[in-house]
Design a protein around this motif. Structure first.
Motif, PDB file in Angstrom:
ATOM      1  N   LEU A 289      29.195 -15.806   0.769  1.00 42.89           N
ATOM      2  CA  LEU A 289      27.854 -15.285   0.517  1.00 42.89           C
ATOM      3  C   LEU A 289      26.999 -15.321   1.775  1.00 42.89           C
ATOM      4  CD1 LEU A 289      25.865 -14.153  -1.544  1.00 42.89           C
ATOM      5  CD2 LEU A 289      25.247 -16.515  -2.140  1.00 42.89           C
ATOM      6  N   ARG A 290      27.142 -16.367   2.565  1.00 42.53           N
ATOM      7  CA  ARG A 290      26.360 -16.492   3.798  1.00 42.53           C
ATOM      8  C   ARG A 290      26.659 -15.353   4.771  1.00 42.53           C
ATOM      9  NH1 ARG A 290      21.815 -17.123   6.176  1.00 42.53           N
ATOM     10  NH2 ARG A 290      21.947 -18.006   8.286  1.00 42.53           N
ATOM     11  N   GLN A 291      27.878 -14.851   4.787  1.00 42.48           N
ATOM     12  CA  GLN A 291      28.224 -13.756   5.700  1.00 42.48           C
ATOM     13  C   GLN A 291      27.459 -12.480   5.322  1.00 42.48           C
ATOM     14  OE1 GLN A 291      30.018 -15.400   7.955  1.00 42.48           O
ATOM     15  NE2 GLN A 291      30.197 -17.027   6.414  1.00 42.48           N
ATOM     16  N   TYR A 292      27.309 -12.257   4.018  1.00 40.86           N
ATOM     17  CA  TYR A 292      26.546 -11.098   3.566  1.00 40.86           C
ATOM     18  C   TYR A 292      25.052 -11.283   3.829  1.00 40.86           C
ATOM     19  CZ  TYR A 292      30.459  -8.637   1.484  1.00 40.86           C
ATOM     20  OH  TYR A 292      31.626  -7.927   1.312  1.00 40.86           O
ATOM     21  N   GLU A 293      24.575 -12.519   3.706  1.00 39.85           N
ATOM     22  CA  GLU A 293      23.174 -12.786   4.027  1.00 39.85           C
ATOM     23  C   GLU A 293      22.902 -12.507   5.499  1.00 39.85           C
ATOM     24  OE1 GLU A 293      22.476 -16.322   0.687  1.00 39.85           O
ATOM     25  OE2 GLU A 293      22.901 -16.842   2.780  1.00 39.85           O
ATOM     26  N   LEU A 294      23.815 -12.895   6.362  1.00 36.25           N
ATOM     27  CA  LEU A 294      23.648 -12.613   7.790  1.00 36.25           C
ATOM     28  C   LEU A 294      23.645 -11.113   8.054  1.00 36.25           C
ATOM     29  CD1 LEU A 294      26.006 -15.353   9.289  1.00 36.25           C
ATOM     30  CD2 LEU A 294      23.511 -15.268   9.507  1.00 36.25           C
ATOM     31  N   ALA A 295      24.504 -10.380   7.358  1.00 37.11           N
ATOM     32  CA  ALA A 295      24.560  -8.924   7.547  1.00 37.11           C
ATOM     33  C   ALA A 295      23.211  -8.293   7.240  1.00 37.11           C
ATOM     34  CB  ALA A 295      25.645  -8.324   6.663  1.00 37.11           C
ATOM     35  N   ARG A 296      22.564  -8.773   6.200  1.00 28.16           N
ATOM     36  CA  ARG A 296      21.276  -8.182   5.819  1.00 28.16           C
ATOM     37  C   ARG A 296      20.118  -8.765   6.623  1.00 28.16           C
ATOM     38  NH1 ARG A 296      19.715  -7.855  -0.452  1.00 28.16           N
ATOM     39  NH2 ARG A 296      19.351 -10.111  -0.230  1.00 28.16           N
ATOM     40  N   ASP A 297      20.084 -10.098   6.753  1.00 30.81           N
ATOM     41  CA  ASP A 297      18.903 -10.740   7.328  1.00 30.81           C
ATOM     42  C   ASP A 297      18.888 -10.741   8.851  1.00 30.81           C
ATOM     43  OD1 ASP A 297      18.322 -11.255   4.688  1.00 30.81           O
ATOM     44  OD2 ASP A 297      18.977 -13.353   4.757  1.00 30.81           O
ATOM     45  N   VAL A 298      20.069 -10.815   9.469  1.00 28.83           N
ATOM     46  CA  VAL A 298      20.138 -10.875  10.934  1.00 28.83           C
ATOM     47  C   VAL A 298      20.475  -9.517  11.539  1.00 28.83           C
ATOM     48  CG1 VAL A 298      21.358 -11.899  12.906  1.00 28.83           C
ATOM     49  CG2 VAL A 298      20.744 -13.318  10.937  1.00 28.83           C
ATOM     50  N   HIS A 299      21.418  -8.798  10.919  1.00 25.65           N
ATOM     51  CA  HIS A 299      21.872  -7.530  11.496  1.00 25.65           C
ATOM     52  C   HIS A 299      21.155  -6.320  10.914  1.00 25.65           C
ATOM     53  CE1 HIS A 299      25.006  -9.628  13.691  1.00 25.65           C
ATOM     54  NE2 HIS A 299      25.257 -10.312  12.588  1.00 25.65           N
ATOM     55  N   GLY A 300      20.279  -6.549   9.958  1.00 23.15           N
ATOM     56  CA  GLY A 300      19.396  -5.490   9.481  1.00 23.15           C
ATOM     57  C   GLY A 300      20.049  -4.439   8.611  1.00 23.15           C
ATOM     58  N   LEU A 301      21.159  -4.759   7.960  1.00 18.02           N
ATOM     59  CA  LEU A 301      21.783  -3.778   7.074  1.00 18.02           C
ATOM     60  C   LEU A 301      20.971  -3.665   5.786  1.00 18.02           C
ATOM     61  CD1 LEU A 301      24.170  -4.344   9.075  1.00 18.02           C
ATOM     62  CD2 LEU A 301      25.698  -3.883   7.153  1.00 18.02           C
ATOM     63  N   SER A 302      20.760  -2.452   5.371  1.00 19.19           N
ATOM     64  CA  SER A 302      20.038  -2.195   4.125  1.00 19.19           C
ATOM     65  C   SER A 302      20.924  -2.535   2.937  1.00 19.19           C
ATOM     66  CB  SER A 302      19.627  -0.729   4.060  1.00 19.19           C
ATOM     67  OG  SER A 302      20.796   0.089   3.957  1.00 19.19           O
ATOM     68  N   ASP A 303      20.333  -2.526   1.740  1.00 19.02           N
ATOM     69  CA  ASP A 303      21.142  -2.775   0.552  1.00 19.02           C
ATOM     70  C   ASP A 303      22.244  -1.731   0.416  1.00 19.02           C
ATOM     71  OD1 ASP A 303      19.719  -5.001  -0.051  1.00 19.02           O
ATOM     72  OD2 ASP A 303      18.854  -4.268  -1.922  1.00 19.02           O
ATOM     73  N   ALA A 304      21.953  -0.481   0.742  1.00 13.97           N
ATOM     74  CA  ALA A 304      22.971   0.567   0.664  1.00 13.97           C
ATOM     75  C   ALA A 304      24.102   0.290   1.650  1.00 13.97           C
ATOM     76  CB  ALA A 304      22.350   1.934   0.938  1.00 13.97           C
ATOM     77  N   GLU A 305      23.758  -0.194   2.836  1.00 20.95           N
ATOM     78  CA  GLU A 305      24.778  -0.494   3.843  1.00 20.95           C
ATOM     79  C   GLU A 305      25.585  -1.738   3.467  1.00 20.95           C
ATOM     80  OE1 GLU A 305      22.774   1.338   7.891  1.00 20.95           O
ATOM     81  OE2 GLU A 305      22.014  -0.564   7.099  1.00 20.95           O
ATOM     82  N   VAL A 306      24.911  -2.738   2.916  1.00 21.94           N
ATOM     83  CA  VAL A 306      25.627  -3.934   2.474  1.00 21.94           C
ATOM     84  C   VAL A 306      26.574  -3.583   1.329  1.00 21.94           C
ATOM     85  CG1 VAL A 306      25.358  -6.180   1.362  1.00 21.94           C
ATOM     86  CG2 VAL A 306      23.859  -5.553   3.250  1.00 21.94           C
ATOM     87  N   ALA A 307      26.128  -2.685   0.440  1.00 19.34           N
ATOM     88  CA  ALA A 307      27.002  -2.226  -0.641  1.00 19.34           C
ATOM     89  C   ALA A 307      28.225  -1.518  -0.075  1.00 19.34           C
ATOM     90  CB  ALA A 307      26.234  -1.287  -1.579  1.00 19.34           C
ATOM     91  N   GLU A 308      28.037  -0.776   1.010  1.00 21.22           N
ATOM     92  CA  GLU A 308      29.177  -0.107   1.634  1.00 21.22           C
ATOM     93  C   GLU A 308      30.135  -1.122   2.253  1.00 21.22           C
ATOM     94  OE1 GLU A 308      31.917   2.632   2.910  1.00 21.22           O
ATOM     95  OE2 GLU A 308      30.356   2.773   1.370  1.00 21.22           O
TER      96      GLU A 308
END
Length: 339
Positions: A289-308
């Protein structure tokens, strides 16, 4: 508020067997058996690691081997996989491919075949208990002779379709060339096992290219250094070869200086398929879960990008087609759910 990443269905494709152990379980098993743990695995946990030089990698491996030493009985294997599957479910992971080198446990569990059968049985029980698909990747060790890898590849093929879905190659990529293990991967490929060697972690883009060219990689464990070569990134994108990116591990081992320095966005924007992984949470202190949090919070991926990202993890997995379809539909539902 953003959507909950915990409820986003996802697959976890880069997790090592020993490294998946809960820290509390490590402490408990060590105390039960009167085993002394170094400070780095006890009060100074998670340990400070930097493995970009050989001394640092040796320290990392030493801590890993000490952790492995607490798993001495069959019930420990069942417990580890049960708890790992529970942790996966808590992170929203619906499919796990856990990597194990049976030779690391063969002496205590009756040989290579008996060890693999034990792991497969424990994985099956854990999957049923937690409601998470659990499959096994048999991994050879780069620091051992290629003939050992051939033996493991033959063993893996005997259980293709019975819980084993892939064949990997782990440990320090500086110690041996990918091509030295070409025969082992040919054996595995003939049984339709996924080829998932490590590369592009401690060495640069050439290490990734060698995994693709010499071993026919379907996925590359880590592969993060591919970001240094635009041509290679384009090649991975064109062939849809997935990189199993482990951000917390990259920082923990000194591959990247900080969370922001992991080139996740660069790889994603280049079209390289990515499956986020936690590698060894026992040593790095963070799960999927922390890896996905980093993707969104640090690398700026949107929800659509995180879903991808989650879709890419599922498409790159060995999950049955019906499971893939179900999870992809659930990701679409997650994306249209209220924030």
């Amino acid at each position: 508020m953003a959507r909950s990443l915990q409820t986003l269905p996802k697959a976890h494709l880069h997790l090592h067997f020993t490294g998946s152990m809960r820290h509390t379980t490590l402490l408990e098993l060590a105390r039960e058996q009167g085993l002394h743990l170094p400070d780095a695995l006890e009060q100074d946990w998670p340990p400070r690691l930097r493995a970009t030089d050989e001394r640092g990698w040796f320290r990392f491996q030493r801590l890993y081997d000490i952790a492995r030493s607490v798993l001495t009985r069959t019930e420990h294997v069942y417990r580890l996989l049960r708890e790992t599957a529970e942790d996966e479910a808590a992170a929203g992971s619906r499919w796990l491919e856990i990597q194990v080198d049976p030779s690391g446990y063969a002496q205590r569990f009756g040989g290579l075949t008996a060890t693999l059968e034990l792991v497969l049985d424990a994985a099956g029980q854990a999957a049923r208990s937690a409601g998470v698909g659990v499959a096994v990747v048999v991994a050879a060790n780069r620091t051992r002779h290629p003939l050992d890898a051939n033996t493991l590849a033959r063993l893996a093929t005997q259980y293709a379709g019975q819980g084993v879905v892939g064949f990997g190659l782990s440990n320090d990529e500086r110690r041996a060339q990918a091509r030295d293990f070409e025969r082992a991967f040919r054996i595995a490929k003939r049984a339709d096992l996924l080829a998932v060697p490590h590369g592009g972690e401690l060495l640069g883009p050439r290490s990734v290219a060698q995994c693709v060219d010499d071993l026919g990689a379907d996925r590359v464990g880590h592969g993060v250094r591919a970001a240094e070569d635009p041509w290679l990134m384009q090649r991975l994108a064109d062939r849809q070869i997935c990189c199993e990116i482990c951000p917390t591990s990259n920082v923990g081992l000194g591959v990247a200086e900080s969370d922001a320095d992991v080139p996740l966005r660069r790889l994603f924007d280049a079209g390289v398929p990515i499956a986020l992984g936690s590698d060894d949470p026992l040593l790095f202190g963070a799960r999927l879960l922390r890896q996905y949090e980093l993707a969104r919070d640090v690398h700026g991926l949107s929800d659509a990008e995180v879903a991808e990202l989650a879709r890419q993890s599922i498409r790159s997995s060995a999950a049955p087609e019906s499971t893939r379809k179900e999870l992809l539909e659930e990701i679409d539902d997650w994306l249209v759910s209220p924030e």
